[in-house]
Design a protein around this motif. Structure first.
Motif, short mmCIF file in Angstrom:
data_model
loop_
_atom_site.label_atom_id
_atom_site.label_comp_id
_atom_site.label_asym_id
_atom_site.label_seq_id
_atom_site.Cartn_x
_atom_site.Cartn_y
_atom_site.Cartn_z
N MET A 58 40.89 -5.93 -0.03
CA MET A 58 40.81 -4.93 -1.10
C MET A 58 42.00 -5.06 -2.04
SD MET A 58 39.06 -1.48 0.21
CE MET A 58 40.30 -0.89 1.34
N PHE B 99 35.04 -1.37 7.51
CA PHE B 99 36.21 -0.48 7.38
C PHE B 99 35.94 0.87 8.02
CE2 PHE B 99 40.13 -1.04 5.24
CZ PHE B 99 40.03 -2.20 4.51
N PHE C 79 37.97 4.67 7.97
CA PHE C 79 39.06 5.35 7.31
C PHE C 79 39.49 6.58 8.10
CE2 PHE C 79 38.56 2.73 3.67
CZ PHE C 79 37.21 2.55 3.49
N HIS D 65 35.44 9.38 4.97
CA HIS D 65 34.89 8.93 3.67
C HIS D 65 33.39 8.71 3.72
CE1 HIS D 65 38.62 9.00 1.68
NE2 HIS D 65 39.14 7.92 2.22
N ILE E 112 29.65 9.75 2.41
CA ILE E 112 29.16 10.23 1.11
C ILE E 112 28.50 11.58 1.34
CG2 ILE E 112 27.75 9.72 -0.90
CD1 ILE E 112 29.77 7.55 -0.49
N LEU F 193 23.54 2.62 3.56
CA LEU F 193 24.23 2.18 2.33
C LEU F 193 24.78 0.75 2.40
CD1 LEU F 193 24.70 3.67 -0.34
CD2 LEU F 193 26.99 4.24 0.48
N TYR G 20 23.69 -2.68 0.04
CA TYR G 20 24.60 -3.48 -0.79
C TYR G 20 24.58 -4.96 -0.38
CZ TYR G 20 26.51 0.91 -2.51
OH TYR G 20 26.66 2.12 -3.09
N ARG H 130 28.65 3.25 10.58
CA ARG H 130 28.46 2.68 9.25
C ARG H 130 29.25 1.38 9.09
NH1 ARG H 130 30.71 5.96 4.22
NH2 ARG H 130 32.63 5.32 5.25
N ARG I 240 33.90 11.54 -8.30
CA ARG I 240 33.39 10.68 -7.24
C ARG I 240 34.24 9.42 -7.09
NH1 ARG I 240 27.88 12.39 -5.33
NH2 ARG I 240 27.61 14.28 -6.54
N ARG J 43 36.65 8.77 -5.15
CA ARG J 43 36.78 8.41 -3.74
C ARG J 43 35.50 7.77 -3.24
NH1 ARG J 43 35.00 10.38 0.93
NH2 ARG J 43 33.89 12.03 -0.20
N GLU J 44 34.37 8.40 -3.60
CA GLU J 44 33.08 7.88 -3.14
C GLU J 44 32.83 6.49 -3.68
OE1 GLU J 44 29.63 10.41 -3.86
OE2 GLU J 44 28.46 8.59 -4.22
N VAL K 192 34.69 4.15 -1.69
CA VAL K 192 34.02 3.91 -0.41
C VAL K 192 32.88 2.91 -0.60
CG1 VAL K 192 32.59 4.97 1.38
CG2 VAL K 192 34.65 6.13 0.58
N ARG K 193 32.10 3.13 -1.64
CA ARG K 193 30.96 2.24 -1.88
C ARG K 193 31.45 0.81 -2.12
NH1 ARG K 193 25.87 4.74 -3.32
NH2 ARG K 193 26.07 7.01 -3.18
N SER L 286 34.15 -0.43 -0.92
CA SER L 286 34.63 -0.94 0.37
C SER L 286 33.47 -1.26 1.29
CB SER L 286 35.57 0.07 1.03
OG SER L 286 34.83 1.18 1.50
N PRO M 163 39.20 0.03 -5.25
CA PRO M 163 38.86 0.77 -4.03
C PRO M 163 40.11 1.26 -3.30
CG PRO M 163 38.32 -1.56 -3.80
CD PRO M 163 38.70 -1.36 -5.22
N LEU N 14 40.57 5.22 -2.63
CA LEU N 14 40.53 5.82 -1.30
C LEU N 14 41.75 6.67 -1.04
CD1 LEU N 14 39.02 2.79 0.60
CD2 LEU N 14 37.97 5.01 0.22
#
Lengths: 221, 804
Positions: free
Chosen positions: A54, A87, A89, A93, A95, A106, A110, A154, B708, B710-711, B714-715, B717, B797, B801
């Protein structure tokens, strides 16, 4: 599986630079379970962000499954990380607008997994983590431990090669934290390579080995 | 407590100056526009005309059908003034252009010819001297008395305190000023400010070319009004008038017009026929402005919701300190009231500026138009009302939601509900904006169609000037010669291509019927065709093609009566056969018949939007008339043409007043004034709505991205690509925009049907208008969504986060 050599990360500050990772040398073989400990600001999360690809603003050598990550473009690293890394956290985190099942779905979306296969894998994971009954609930309707459980599910549903956990028990009370640590051990026992960052000495020892960080330097315990 | 809320509100506004300024600006413009529009409607429709005693008992009356209130004859007026149980009396009036000589050069002035009971019935007093009265001014031909208005006293007499007894010349006749009307009274019609009032008893003297009309039963020339007796109703008065009219028609069967009866309506600032159309028109404009206000309210509501969310912690602390739900809601609502109050203050200023910019005096109308738009108590009440309604929409509901949501924060339903609420607001904004843009497009296209209409006559390079030979005192022959000489003098000047004169200016809204054509079997429109009296060169001046013969030297004053018909009249009378050479009965012709010598191409005569109209041209050389309009065609600048016309008139007869010169194009433009106002207002409002909708969409999507972050981290990541994130955020905006467009389309169709009859050329099914409006709005929504979507794609990201 992972080799880090002379890895360094710094930020410009007035008068110079602030070093968060200094000359990191670390090998993580496949199937390992490593705990990274150290005081706040020692660079633990920064190291995790580099391992998770990241963070792209570092220097040094980073090999993952024989591939030289330092030579990849940002886009290549993102694609690589998508295939290899999961990952977890500290604050889960999840949604908020998605149900448990939708949160699990999700990462598969992706990765362009076909819908039928996604449904099957979500079902498998729900079953495996014994959260079938919660599949239609929203995160706000779950306890902290349950949310983190879903977060772990997840993280693993896309079958990553490496699971990174940043303070996975940091927001949980002891019994919930113990549950998550037991789960991580179980996953490691099944062959998942795990690197966790933790302040908790007891949870750190659950791993196969512990490394410490202090002021950006890494030492094996 | 209220003061504390206001202080808190001021801090909130000052704490976020840009968004506060935008909210105040958006509301202020809308409130200002509503106030200005309402002030105009108030001045013309609602507010009682100044200076009239007990205006609620005054009615407008007239003869007609389908609610029209048209003119009556003088003998019929006398019948209505006989003792009555329902009305105190009826007055008659007509407009009287005059050449007035007060001191120095003759000037063109504007007067009313009124019945002697006019001022008495309206309850108007004199500031100086006296007003007209039946006893002192009723002697026919022997009452050369005039009352002047306060404005005319200032303008023409310099406010001379000894004006009573001054002698003036009106249309060549000597009159004595007997009084100055009180200052608060101009006339009983809002827009009109005559200079002078002349009694009906002097009609023949000031309108010598019309002859004596006071005993002519078939001459319908007087507009009328009446005062109800206390306790009498409009319906009772109407019934009584109808009965009297029926008896009158029985006594005069030749003058009976089928289907017409007497009607009445409350006396308003505008005549009932015009007031009806203006009411519909201004109502539609008010709806459009209200739509903008609603869009602004929705925008501000979204902002207030976001602010409420940001103040969740503060609200929690206040609640912990003892504030109940209602107390907190009231606090937030008071802050909204403050915002609305500040916006109203600016809105009133904007309204003042808008009203001050209106200059009706500049319009090329045949009579001077003047009205004062002021912000009286009604418009101010409307302003405050609009502000309060706006505060309720954008303030109360978000306040209630913010307080309610704070107490059930943990509920996922509330989180989703807040999100849905803001999405609903964006959908509403987009929908309302589409309605506005469609209205704008429809009006613009209608204006375009109106401009594209083939008028059938030349407009560019043609100028008009009124010519009034009434005051010269010349006999008919001499008057005709003077008109011919003026026309020739103008034509002789280098640079003038052609000159002519006629009684009626096309597209001025005027219509003249000179007599009855044919026999009783003919339909009404053919039996009483619209007409014009024109000089020989008229057709050439205006470029109207004529088949057959034109008027010329061969058609002498004492010779055979001739006429030129237009193609529609020719077709209607002779069904395809050539009318040239044929004769037809015409009661206003010397020997009762007209020989048709030519067929003129059809053109538009009264309105741009009229259909095929039968029309009759009569030669000026064979008819007596004292009032004409000159038509001059030239490539010279207007000022030069005006100088040429005035010099020519002065050379022929120095006693004639110098007329105002207008471009014919301005007269045509005046006829399109409703189109231009509608398309202008709708266009500006549409653009404003578009800006608000775009900002609203941008704000919502931007807020979505910010809330959003943070969201989104997350997406990313979890494996989402930046492009995927950008696409998802953009899709969200487009989805909302798409729903808004769909809803807006349905509403726009309903609006289009409601306004379809308002202006000529407005087509309900105008697909191009709908498509263009939707496309413009879609582009705005895409742009407004794309910018925050791009921002979302660039989120790191790692930093996202850490974002809480």
């Amino acid at each position: 599986m992972i080799q880090l050599r002379n890895l360094e990360r710094s930020y410009p500050v007035s008068g110079g630079r602030s070093w968060v990772l200094r000359n990191i040398k670390l090998d993580i073989p496949e199937g390992d379970f490593v705990s990274i400990t150290g005081p706040s600001g020692s660079g633990k999360t920064s190291l995790l962000n580099v391992l998770g690809m990241m963070d792209h603003d570092w220097s040094g050598e980073f090999a993952f499954d024989g591939q030289k990550v330092q030579g990849m473009s940002a886009k290549q690293r993102q694609a690589f990380a998508r295939d290899k890394v999961g990952f977890i956290f500290q604050h889960y985190h999840l949604i908020d607008d998605l149900t448990v099942a939708e949160n699990l779905d999700l990462p598969l979306q992706y990765r362009d997994v076909p819908a039928k296969e996604r449904a099957a894998r979500v079902g498998d994971v729900l079953d495996r983590f014994q959260i079938v009954g919660k599949k239609d609930l929203y995160p706000a309707q779950l306890s902290g431990g349950q949310q983190q459980l879903v977060a772990v599910a997840r993280a693993v549903i896309a079958r990553p090669r490496l699971l990174l956990a940043d303070e996975p028990t940091g927001a949980l009370h002891s019994s919930q934290g113990q549950m998550i640590m037991d789960l991580l051990k179980q996953l490691n026992g099944e062959g998942m390579t795990i690197v966790q960052v933790t302040h908790n000495e007891d949870y750190a020892k659950k791993a196969k080995r512990v490394v410490s960080m202090f002021d950006g330097w890494l030492t094996e315990a | 407590m209220f003061w504390n809320d206001i202080k808190s509100g001021m801090r909130q506004l000052l704490g976020q100056p840009w968004s506060s300024a935008f909210a105040i600006g958006a509301l202020a413009v809308s409130i200002g526009a509503i106030t200005a529009l309402f002030a105009a409607a108030n001045a013309l429709l609602i507010e009682p005309v100044g200076g009239i005693r007990d205006p609620q008992r005054m009615i407008e009356t007239g003869r007609g059908k389908d609610g029209r209130l048209d003119t009556i004859s003088a003998p019929l007026l006398k019948v209505f003034n006989a003792p009555s149980t329902n009305i105190e009396g009826m007055y008659g009036w007509t407009m009287l252009p005059v050449n007035m000589t007060a001191a120095g050069e003759p000037t063109r002035a504007f007067g009313f010819l009124v019945s002697e009971n006019y001022f008495e019935l309206l309850g108007v007093k004199a500031q100086l001297g006296r007003v007209l009265s039946p006893t002192l001014d009723g002697q026919r031909g022997a009452s050369p008395h005039a009352v002047i208005t306060h404005a005319a006293w200032r303008k023409h007499f310099g406010g001379d305190p000894d004006v009573v007894g001054r002698v003036v010349t009106l249309n060549g006749q000597t009159f004595t000023v007997v009084g100055v009307a009180e200052r608060s009274f101009r006339s009983h019609v809002s827009l009109l400010t005559p200079d002078v009032y002349v009694p009906l008893s002097m009609q023949r003297q000031v309108q010598s070319s019309n002859g004596d009309l006071l005993d002519v039963v078939g001459a319908y020339w007087l507009l009328t009004g009446a005062r109800l007796k206390p306790g009498a109703s409009l319906a009772q008065a109407e019934a009584e008038m109808r009965a009297r009219m029926t008896a009158f028609e029985r006594a005069h069967p030749d003058e009976r017009v089928e289907g017409q009866t007497m009607g009445a309506a409350p006396l308003g600032g505008l005549p009932a026929d015009i007031a009806r159309g203006f009411t519909v028109f201004s109502g539609a404009m008010l709806v459009l402005v209200a739509l903008v206000l609603l869009i602004a309210c929705v925008n501000v509501a979204s902002m207030m919701l976001a602010r409420g969310e940001a103040r969740a912690a503060e609200l929690s602390v206040r609640s912990a300190l003892g504030a109940g739900r209602w107390r907190l809601t009231r606090m937030l609502f008071n802050e909204s009231l403050l915002l609305a109050a500040i916006a109203t203050a600016f809105g009133v200023l904007i309204a003042r500026v808008l009203l001050g910019a209106v200059d009706l005096g500049a319009l090329p109308t045949p009579f001077p138009v003047e009205v004062s738009f002021h912000l009286g108590w009604r418009p101010m009440l409307m302003s405050v009302g609009a502000a309060f309604a706006a505060a309720l929409v954008f303030g109360m509901w978000p306040a209630w939601r913010s307080v309610h949501a704070r107490l059930s924060e943990a509920s996922r339903g509330v989180i989703a509900s807040r999100s849905r609420t803001r999405e609903f607001l964006v959908v509403a904004q987009v929908a309302l904006t589409l309605v506005l843009l469609v209205a704008s497009a429809l009006f613009l296209r209608a204006l375009d169609r109106a401009h594209a209409i083939e008028l059938g006559f030349r407009v560019d390079g043609v100028y008009t000037a009124d010519m009034d030979l009434e005051p010269t005192g010349y006999d008919d022959l001499r008057q005709q010669q003077v008109a011919v000489d003026i026309e020739a003098a103008i034509r002789a000047v280098p640079g003038i291509e052609q000159a002519s004169y006629a009684r009626v200016v096309p597209i001025s809204g005027s219509e003249m019927v000179m007599g009855e054509l044919g026999d009783a079997q003919l339909p009404e429109a053919l039996r009483h065709p619209a007409s014009n009296v024109v000089s020989d060169a008229y057709f050439d001046t205006l470029g109207i093609a004529v088949q057959g013969e034109r008027f010329g030297d061969a058609h002498r004053r004492d010779g055979e009566a001739v006429a030129i018909v237009n193609a529609t009249l020719a077709e209607s009378l002779f069904a395809g056969a050539s009318p040239i050479g044929r004769s037809i009965k015409y009661d206003n012709a010397a020997n009762g018949t007209l020989r048709i010598i030519g067929v003129a191409a059809d053109s538009r005569y009264r309105h741009v939007g009229e259909g095929k109209t039968p029309f009759l041209y009569l030669p000026a050389r064979q008819l007596n008339a004292a009032q004409y309009t000159l038509f001059v065609r030239s490539t010279l600048p207007q000022l030069e043409v005006a100088r040429i016309i005035r010099d020519a008139i002065a050379r022929v007869d120095a006693n004639l007043p110098r007329p105002a010169v207008h471009a014919l194009a301005d007269t045509v433009a005046l006829s399109l004034l409703p189109h231009r106002i509608a398309s202008g207002v709708a266009g500006v409002l549409g653009m404003l709505g578009l800006l608000l909708a775009a900002i609203g969409t941008y704000g919502l999507i931007g807020h979505y991205v910010a809330s959003r972050t943070r969201e989104i981290g997350v997406r990313l990541s979890m494996g989402a690509t930046p492009r995927r994130v950008e696409r998802d955020v953009l899709a969200r905006g487009l989805r909302l925009g798409g729903i808004g467009l769909g809803v807006g389309l349905a509403c726009a169709v309903a609006l289009a049907m409601a306004i379809s009859g308002m202006v000529f050329g407005l087509v309900v099914g105008d697909a191009i208008a709908f498509a263009a409006a939707a496309l413009v709005l879609a582009v705005a929504v895409v742009a407004a969504s794309w910018i925050p979507a791009r921002r979302a794609a660039r989120i790191s990201p790692m930093s996202a986060l850490r974002h809480e």
